[in-house]
Scaffold this motif. Sequence first.
Motif: not given
Length: 403
Positions: A171, A211-212, A216, A233-235, A237, A241-243, A386
Amino acid sequence: MGPDQVGGGLLRSEGGQDVRSSPGTLNGTEGLRAQNLSQILTMVHRHGPLSRSELTRRTGFNRSTVGALVLALTGKNLVRETEPTGGRVGRPSPIVEANPGIAVLAVNPDIDALTVGVVGLGGRVHARVRRETDTLPTLDDTVRLTGEIVADLDPVLAGLDRLLGVGIALPGLVNAGTGRVLVAPHLGWRDTDLTGPFGSALALPAVAANDASLGSLAESIFGAALGVADAVYLNGSASGIGGGIVTAGAQLVGSRGYGGELGHTLVSPGGSPCHCGRSGCLDAEVRLERLLEAAGADGGGIEALERLLSGDPGKEVLAEAERQVGLLAVALVDFVNIFDPELIVLGGFLGSLVGFAGARLEDAVNEASLAGRVDVRRAALGPELLLVGAAELAFQPLLASPA
Protein backbone atom coordinates in the motif's frame (compact mmCIF):
# COMPACT_ATOMS: atom_id res chain seq x y z
CA MET A 1 -5.57 -5.30 -27.38
CA GLY A 2 -6.32 -8.04 -24.86
CA PRO A 3 -3.80 -10.13 -22.92
CA ASP A 4 -3.99 -13.05 -25.36
CA GLN A 5 -3.85 -11.01 -28.54
CA VAL A 6 -0.75 -10.34 -30.58
CA GLY A 7 -0.09 -7.98 -33.43
CA GLY A 8 2.50 -7.35 -36.09
CA GLY A 9 3.69 -9.27 -39.14
CA LEU A 10 3.25 -12.82 -40.32
CA LEU A 11 5.74 -15.64 -39.84
CA ARG A 12 5.65 -19.32 -40.67
CA SER A 13 4.72 -21.60 -37.76
CA GLU A 14 6.10 -25.00 -36.83
CA GLY A 15 3.17 -26.64 -38.59
CA GLY A 16 3.62 -24.63 -41.78
CA GLN A 17 0.77 -22.15 -41.23
CA ASP A 18 1.18 -18.37 -41.16
CA VAL A 19 0.77 -16.98 -37.65
CA ARG A 20 1.15 -13.53 -36.18
CA SER A 21 4.27 -12.27 -34.46
CA SER A 22 4.49 -9.35 -32.03
CA PRO A 23 6.50 -6.26 -32.91
CA GLY A 24 9.92 -6.21 -31.28
CA THR A 25 10.27 -10.00 -31.00
CA LEU A 26 13.12 -11.91 -32.61
CA ASN A 27 12.45 -13.14 -36.11
CA GLY A 28 13.20 -16.70 -37.10
CA THR A 29 12.08 -20.07 -35.87
CA GLU A 30 13.35 -19.80 -32.29
CA GLY A 31 11.91 -16.33 -31.75
CA LEU A 32 8.56 -17.39 -33.14
CA ARG A 33 8.53 -20.59 -31.12
CA ALA A 34 9.26 -18.69 -27.89
CA GLN A 35 6.46 -16.25 -28.64
CA ASN A 36 4.00 -19.04 -29.41
CA LEU A 37 4.89 -20.93 -26.22
CA SER A 38 4.26 -17.73 -24.29
CA GLN A 39 0.88 -17.27 -25.91
CA ILE A 40 -0.29 -20.82 -25.16
CA LEU A 41 0.94 -20.80 -21.56
CA THR A 42 -0.56 -17.37 -20.85
CA MET A 43 -3.86 -18.46 -22.33
CA VAL A 44 -4.25 -21.59 -20.22
CA HIS A 45 -2.98 -19.74 -17.13
CA ARG A 46 -5.55 -16.98 -17.46
CA HIS A 47 -8.47 -18.77 -19.14
CA GLY A 48 -7.89 -22.50 -18.71
CA PRO A 49 -8.35 -25.32 -18.61
CA LEU A 50 -8.85 -25.27 -22.38
CA SER A 51 -9.08 -28.05 -24.92
CA ARG A 52 -6.56 -28.31 -27.73
CA SER A 53 -9.35 -27.53 -30.19
CA GLU A 54 -10.24 -24.37 -28.25
CA LEU A 55 -6.59 -23.31 -28.22
CA THR A 56 -6.52 -23.85 -31.98
CA ARG A 57 -9.60 -21.66 -32.39
CA ARG A 58 -8.35 -18.86 -30.12
CA THR A 59 -4.81 -18.66 -31.48
CA GLY A 60 -5.49 -19.25 -35.16
CA PHE A 61 -2.64 -21.78 -35.21
CA ASN A 62 -3.17 -25.10 -36.95
CA ARG A 63 -3.69 -28.26 -34.92
CA SER A 64 -0.20 -29.62 -35.41
CA THR A 65 1.32 -26.34 -34.19
CA VAL A 66 -0.84 -26.36 -31.06
CA GLY A 67 0.03 -30.01 -30.47
CA ALA A 68 3.75 -29.31 -30.74
CA LEU A 69 3.56 -26.30 -28.42
CA VAL A 70 1.51 -28.15 -25.80
CA LEU A 71 3.95 -31.07 -25.97
CA ALA A 72 6.86 -28.69 -25.37
CA LEU A 73 5.13 -27.07 -22.37
CA THR A 74 4.22 -30.49 -20.99
CA GLY A 75 7.85 -31.51 -21.26
CA LYS A 76 8.77 -28.52 -19.10
CA ASN A 77 6.03 -29.54 -16.61
CA LEU A 78 4.31 -26.16 -17.10
CA VAL A 79 1.03 -27.64 -18.32
CA ARG A 80 -0.81 -30.93 -17.93
CA GLU A 81 -3.16 -32.73 -20.30
CA THR A 82 -6.20 -34.74 -19.32
CA GLU A 83 -8.94 -36.50 -21.24
CA PRO A 84 -12.28 -34.64 -21.34
CA THR A 85 -15.22 -35.98 -19.38
CA GLY A 86 -18.67 -36.63 -20.82
CA GLY A 87 -19.82 -38.52 -23.86
CA ARG A 88 -18.81 -36.49 -26.90
CA VAL A 89 -19.19 -37.71 -30.46
CA GLY A 90 -15.94 -38.18 -32.36
CA ARG A 91 -12.37 -38.03 -31.14
CA PRO A 92 -12.23 -35.97 -27.95
CA SER A 93 -9.77 -33.08 -27.73
CA PRO A 94 -7.43 -33.28 -24.70
CA ILE A 95 -7.81 -30.64 -22.00
CA VAL A 96 -4.75 -28.47 -21.33
CA GLU A 97 -4.34 -27.02 -17.83
CA ALA A 98 -1.60 -24.85 -16.35
CA ASN A 99 0.33 -26.77 -13.69
CA PRO A 100 -0.66 -25.26 -10.31
CA GLY A 101 2.44 -26.88 -8.81
CA ILE A 102 4.48 -24.11 -10.46
CA ALA A 103 4.01 -21.41 -7.85
CA VAL A 104 5.18 -18.16 -6.30
CA LEU A 105 5.01 -16.54 -2.88
CA ALA A 106 2.70 -13.53 -2.57
CA VAL A 107 3.16 -10.98 0.21
CA ASN A 108 0.84 -8.15 1.29
CA PRO A 109 2.12 -6.02 4.19
CA ASP A 110 -0.31 -3.61 5.86
CA ILE A 111 -0.46 -1.55 9.02
CA ASP A 112 -2.49 -4.11 10.97
CA ALA A 113 -1.36 -7.44 9.55
CA LEU A 114 0.92 -9.28 7.15
CA THR A 115 -0.64 -11.71 4.67
CA VAL A 116 1.46 -14.31 2.88
CA GLY A 117 0.18 -16.77 0.30
CA VAL A 118 1.33 -19.51 -2.03
CA VAL A 119 -0.24 -19.10 -5.48
CA GLY A 120 0.10 -21.52 -8.37
CA LEU A 121 -0.32 -21.10 -12.10
CA GLY A 122 -3.95 -20.65 -13.01
CA GLY A 123 -4.40 -18.32 -10.04
CA ARG A 124 -4.85 -21.17 -7.57
CA VAL A 125 -4.19 -20.11 -3.99
CA HIS A 126 -2.69 -23.11 -2.20
CA ALA A 127 -2.39 -21.37 1.17
CA ARG A 128 -3.05 -18.00 2.79
CA VAL A 129 -1.80 -16.91 6.21
CA ARG A 130 -2.80 -13.58 7.80
CA ARG A 131 -0.83 -12.63 10.87
CA GLU A 132 -1.87 -9.53 12.82
CA THR A 133 0.82 -7.17 14.10
CA ASP A 134 0.61 -5.31 17.42
CA THR A 135 2.70 -2.35 16.31
CA LEU A 136 3.44 -0.62 13.02
CA PRO A 137 5.93 -2.97 11.32
CA THR A 138 9.22 -1.78 9.91
CA LEU A 139 10.50 -3.21 6.66
CA ASP A 140 12.93 -5.40 8.59
CA ASP A 141 10.10 -6.63 10.82
CA THR A 142 8.03 -7.48 7.77
CA VAL A 143 10.83 -9.38 6.05
CA ARG A 144 11.55 -11.34 9.23
CA LEU A 145 7.88 -12.18 9.83
CA THR A 146 7.48 -13.22 6.20
CA GLY A 147 10.35 -15.65 6.63
CA GLU A 148 8.68 -17.12 9.73
CA ILE A 149 5.38 -17.60 7.90
CA VAL A 150 7.12 -19.17 4.91
CA ALA A 151 8.86 -21.61 7.26
CA ASP A 152 5.46 -22.55 8.69
CA LEU A 153 4.23 -23.13 5.13
CA ASP A 154 6.93 -25.73 4.47
CA PRO A 155 4.43 -28.64 4.18
CA VAL A 156 2.64 -26.74 1.41
CA LEU A 157 5.88 -25.77 -0.33
CA ALA A 158 7.11 -29.36 -0.20
CA GLY A 159 4.20 -30.41 -2.40
CA LEU A 160 5.05 -27.96 -5.18
CA ASP A 161 6.98 -28.74 -8.34
CA ARG A 162 8.78 -25.40 -8.41
CA LEU A 163 8.81 -22.10 -6.50
CA LEU A 164 9.68 -19.26 -8.87
CA GLY A 165 9.81 -16.05 -6.86
CA VAL A 166 8.08 -13.51 -4.66
CA GLY A 167 5.46 -10.90 -5.56
CA ILE A 168 4.79 -8.05 -3.12
CA ALA A 169 1.61 -5.94 -3.07
CA LEU A 170 2.37 -2.81 -1.04
CA PRO A 171 0.00 0.00 0.00
CA GLY A 172 2.17 2.84 -1.29
CA LEU A 173 3.98 4.29 -4.28
CA VAL A 174 6.27 1.61 -5.68
CA ASN A 175 8.48 1.77 -8.74
CA ALA A 176 7.80 -1.66 -10.18
CA GLY A 177 10.86 -1.41 -12.43
CA THR A 178 13.38 -0.84 -9.64
CA GLY A 179 11.55 -2.42 -6.71
CA ARG A 180 11.94 0.77 -4.66
CA VAL A 181 9.32 2.33 -2.43
CA LEU A 182 8.92 6.06 -2.94
CA VAL A 183 6.56 6.28 0.02
CA ALA A 184 4.23 3.94 1.91
CA PRO A 185 2.83 6.69 4.15
CA HIS A 186 0.79 4.66 6.61
CA LEU A 187 3.62 2.19 7.12
CA GLY A 188 6.20 4.99 7.33
CA TRP A 189 8.45 3.44 4.67
CA ARG A 190 10.15 6.03 2.44
CA ASP A 191 12.68 5.92 -0.40
CA THR A 192 13.96 2.44 0.32
CA ASP A 193 14.72 -0.77 -1.51
CA LEU A 194 11.82 -3.19 -1.07
CA THR A 195 12.57 -6.17 -3.29
CA GLY A 196 16.24 -6.53 -2.32
CA PRO A 197 15.65 -7.45 1.36
CA PHE A 198 12.83 -9.88 0.50
CA GLY A 199 14.84 -11.51 -2.28
CA SER A 200 17.88 -11.95 -0.03
CA ALA A 201 15.91 -13.31 2.92
CA LEU A 202 13.90 -15.80 0.87
CA ALA A 203 16.61 -16.61 -1.71
CA LEU A 204 14.16 -15.92 -4.54
CA PRO A 205 13.78 -13.16 -7.13
CA ALA A 206 11.34 -10.55 -5.83
CA VAL A 207 9.13 -8.00 -7.58
CA ALA A 208 6.75 -5.41 -6.14
CA ALA A 209 4.04 -2.93 -7.12
CA ASN A 210 1.21 -0.93 -5.61
CA ASP A 211 -1.42 -3.16 -4.02
CA ALA A 212 -4.45 -1.52 -5.63
CA SER A 213 -2.86 -1.67 -9.10
CA LEU A 214 -2.23 -5.38 -8.60
CA GLY A 215 -5.79 -5.85 -7.34
CA SER A 216 -7.02 -4.18 -10.52
CA LEU A 217 -4.86 -6.52 -12.58
CA ALA A 218 -6.16 -9.60 -10.76
CA GLU A 219 -9.81 -8.61 -11.15
CA SER A 220 -9.25 -7.92 -14.86
CA ILE A 221 -7.75 -11.37 -15.42
CA PHE A 222 -9.61 -13.64 -13.01
CA GLY A 223 -12.40 -11.63 -11.39
CA ALA A 224 -15.29 -9.22 -11.78
CA ALA A 225 -13.69 -7.15 -14.57
CA LEU A 226 -12.84 -10.13 -16.80
CA GLY A 227 -13.44 -9.15 -20.42
CA VAL A 228 -14.17 -5.50 -19.56
CA ALA A 229 -12.08 -3.03 -21.55
CA ASP A 230 -12.80 0.08 -19.45
CA ALA A 231 -13.03 -0.22 -15.68
CA VAL A 232 -12.14 1.59 -12.48
CA TYR A 233 -11.02 -0.42 -9.47
CA LEU A 234 -10.78 0.76 -5.87
CA ASN A 235 -9.29 -1.23 -2.99
CA GLY A 236 -9.84 -0.38 0.65
CA SER A 237 -7.42 -1.76 3.26
CA ALA A 238 -6.35 -0.82 6.76
CA SER A 239 -3.80 1.51 5.14
CA GLY A 240 -6.37 3.36 3.10
CA ILE A 241 -7.76 3.49 -0.42
CA GLY A 242 -5.92 3.02 -3.69
CA GLY A 243 -7.09 2.54 -7.24
CA GLY A 244 -6.43 1.21 -10.67
CA ILE A 245 -7.78 2.30 -14.04
CA VAL A 246 -8.11 0.07 -17.09
CA THR A 247 -8.86 1.89 -20.33
CA ALA A 248 -9.11 0.21 -23.73
CA GLY A 249 -7.84 -2.99 -22.08
CA ALA A 250 -4.62 -1.46 -20.72
CA GLN A 251 -3.74 -0.25 -17.24
CA LEU A 252 -3.22 3.47 -16.84
CA VAL A 253 0.05 3.77 -14.92
CA GLY A 254 1.22 7.34 -15.54
CA SER A 255 4.59 8.77 -16.58
CA ARG A 256 6.43 7.45 -13.49
CA GLY A 257 4.27 4.41 -12.75
CA TYR A 258 2.40 6.01 -9.85
CA GLY A 259 -0.98 6.56 -11.50
CA GLY A 260 -4.19 5.50 -9.77
CA GLU A 261 -3.93 7.28 -6.42
CA LEU A 262 -7.70 7.72 -6.43
CA GLY A 263 -7.87 7.76 -2.64
CA HIS A 264 -6.72 11.37 -2.72
CA THR A 265 -9.86 12.60 -4.42
CA LEU A 266 -11.54 15.39 -2.42
CA VAL A 267 -14.94 14.31 -1.09
CA SER A 268 -15.43 16.50 2.00
CA PRO A 269 -13.85 19.98 1.85
CA GLY A 270 -12.51 20.92 5.26
CA GLY A 271 -12.94 17.36 6.50
CA SER A 272 -10.53 15.00 8.22
CA PRO A 273 -6.80 15.66 7.69
CA CYS A 274 -5.11 13.36 5.21
CA HIS A 275 -1.48 12.24 5.28
CA CYS A 276 -1.02 13.89 1.86
CA GLY A 277 -1.37 17.28 3.55
CA ARG A 278 -4.90 18.10 2.45
CA SER A 279 -8.20 17.62 4.27
CA GLY A 280 -11.29 15.69 3.25
CA CYS A 281 -9.71 13.15 0.89
CA LEU A 282 -11.57 9.90 0.27
CA ASP A 283 -8.65 8.10 1.94
CA ALA A 284 -9.13 10.15 5.11
CA GLU A 285 -12.93 9.98 5.28
CA VAL A 286 -13.76 6.41 4.22
CA ARG A 287 -11.76 4.16 6.50
CA LEU A 288 -11.93 0.64 7.85
CA GLU A 289 -10.97 1.59 11.40
CA ARG A 290 -13.81 4.11 11.65
CA LEU A 291 -16.31 1.35 10.96
CA LEU A 292 -14.69 -1.00 13.46
CA GLU A 293 -14.38 1.72 16.10
CA ALA A 294 -18.09 2.50 15.74
CA ALA A 295 -18.75 -1.07 16.83
CA GLY A 296 -16.15 -1.00 19.59
CA ALA A 297 -14.16 -3.66 17.75
CA ASP A 298 -10.42 -3.89 18.31
CA GLY A 299 -8.81 -5.11 15.10
CA GLY A 300 -9.89 -8.11 13.07
CA GLY A 301 -9.65 -6.37 9.72
CA ILE A 302 -12.03 -6.87 6.82
CA GLU A 303 -13.17 -10.26 8.08
CA ALA A 304 -14.38 -8.61 11.31
CA LEU A 305 -16.23 -5.94 9.32
CA GLU A 306 -17.90 -8.60 7.19
CA ARG A 307 -19.24 -10.36 10.28
CA LEU A 308 -20.33 -7.03 11.70
CA LEU A 309 -22.30 -5.82 8.68
CA SER A 310 -23.89 -9.21 8.01
CA GLY A 311 -25.37 -9.37 11.52
CA ASP A 312 -27.00 -6.68 13.67
CA PRO A 313 -24.39 -3.90 13.53
CA GLY A 314 -26.21 -1.35 15.70
CA LYS A 315 -27.12 2.30 15.14
CA GLU A 316 -23.60 3.75 15.37
CA VAL A 317 -22.17 1.34 12.81
CA LEU A 318 -25.14 1.86 10.49
CA ALA A 319 -24.75 5.64 10.69
CA GLU A 320 -21.01 5.46 9.96
CA ALA A 321 -21.54 3.00 7.11
CA GLU A 322 -24.18 5.25 5.53
CA ARG A 323 -21.88 8.26 5.87
CA GLN A 324 -19.05 6.41 4.15
CA VAL A 325 -21.28 5.09 1.36
CA GLY A 326 -22.42 8.67 0.66
CA LEU A 327 -18.86 9.98 0.44
CA LEU A 328 -17.76 7.01 -1.64
CA ALA A 329 -20.55 7.84 -4.10
CA VAL A 330 -19.18 11.39 -4.42
CA ALA A 331 -15.79 10.04 -5.47
CA LEU A 332 -17.23 7.43 -7.83
CA VAL A 333 -19.24 10.08 -9.66
CA ASP A 334 -16.00 11.97 -10.30
CA PHE A 335 -14.32 8.82 -11.60
CA VAL A 336 -17.23 8.08 -13.95
CA ASN A 337 -17.13 11.61 -15.32
CA ILE A 338 -13.34 11.52 -15.80
CA PHE A 339 -12.70 7.98 -17.06
CA ASP A 340 -16.11 6.93 -18.48
CA PRO A 341 -15.80 3.28 -17.38
CA GLU A 342 -18.42 0.65 -18.02
CA LEU A 343 -17.67 -0.97 -14.66
CA ILE A 344 -16.50 0.02 -11.18
CA VAL A 345 -15.07 -2.77 -9.02
CA LEU A 346 -14.71 -2.29 -5.27
CA GLY A 347 -12.43 -4.55 -3.22
CA GLY A 348 -11.26 -4.88 0.35
CA PHE A 349 -13.51 -3.23 2.92
CA LEU A 350 -15.10 -1.19 0.11
CA GLY A 351 -16.45 -4.52 -1.13
CA SER A 352 -18.06 -4.94 2.28
CA LEU A 353 -19.83 -1.62 1.75
CA VAL A 354 -21.12 -2.92 -1.59
CA GLY A 355 -22.52 -5.91 0.25
CA PHE A 356 -24.12 -3.53 2.73
CA ALA A 357 -25.59 -0.95 0.33
CA GLY A 358 -24.59 -1.83 -3.21
CA ALA A 359 -27.87 -0.98 -4.91
CA ARG A 360 -28.12 2.40 -3.20
CA LEU A 361 -24.50 3.17 -4.05
CA GLU A 362 -24.94 2.28 -7.71
CA ASP A 363 -28.15 4.33 -7.98
CA ALA A 364 -26.49 7.36 -6.36
CA VAL A 365 -23.57 7.17 -8.79
CA ASN A 366 -25.77 6.85 -11.87
CA GLU A 367 -28.14 9.59 -10.83
CA ALA A 368 -25.33 12.14 -10.41
CA SER A 369 -22.89 11.22 -13.20
CA LEU A 370 -22.99 12.75 -16.66
CA ALA A 371 -22.20 9.59 -18.62
CA GLY A 372 -24.44 6.59 -19.28
CA ARG A 373 -25.18 3.94 -16.72
CA VAL A 374 -22.23 2.21 -15.04
CA ASP A 375 -22.26 -1.04 -13.08
CA VAL A 376 -20.82 -1.14 -9.57
CA ARG A 377 -19.66 -4.59 -8.49
CA ARG A 378 -17.90 -6.14 -5.59
CA ALA A 379 -14.48 -7.66 -6.32
CA ALA A 380 -14.87 -11.36 -7.03
CA LEU A 381 -11.60 -12.64 -5.56
CA GLY A 382 -12.35 -11.70 -1.95
CA PRO A 383 -9.52 -11.96 0.58
CA GLU A 384 -7.25 -13.63 -2.00
CA LEU A 385 -7.41 -10.63 -4.34
CA LEU A 386 -4.10 -8.92 -3.59
CA LEU A 387 -2.25 -12.23 -3.33
CA VAL A 388 -3.42 -13.23 -6.80
CA GLY A 389 -2.39 -9.80 -8.12
CA ALA A 390 1.05 -10.02 -6.53
CA ALA A 391 1.47 -13.53 -7.91
CA GLU A 392 0.59 -12.36 -11.42
CA LEU A 393 3.43 -9.87 -11.22
CA ALA A 394 5.83 -12.62 -10.16
CA PHE A 395 4.63 -14.94 -12.92
CA GLN A 396 5.34 -12.40 -15.68
CA PRO A 397 8.91 -13.55 -16.51
CA LEU A 398 7.77 -17.15 -16.91
CA LEU A 399 4.70 -16.24 -18.95
CA ALA A 400 6.77 -14.00 -21.22
CA SER A 401 9.47 -16.61 -21.78
CA PRO A 402 8.48 -20.17 -20.84
CA ALA A 403 11.30 -21.53 -23.00
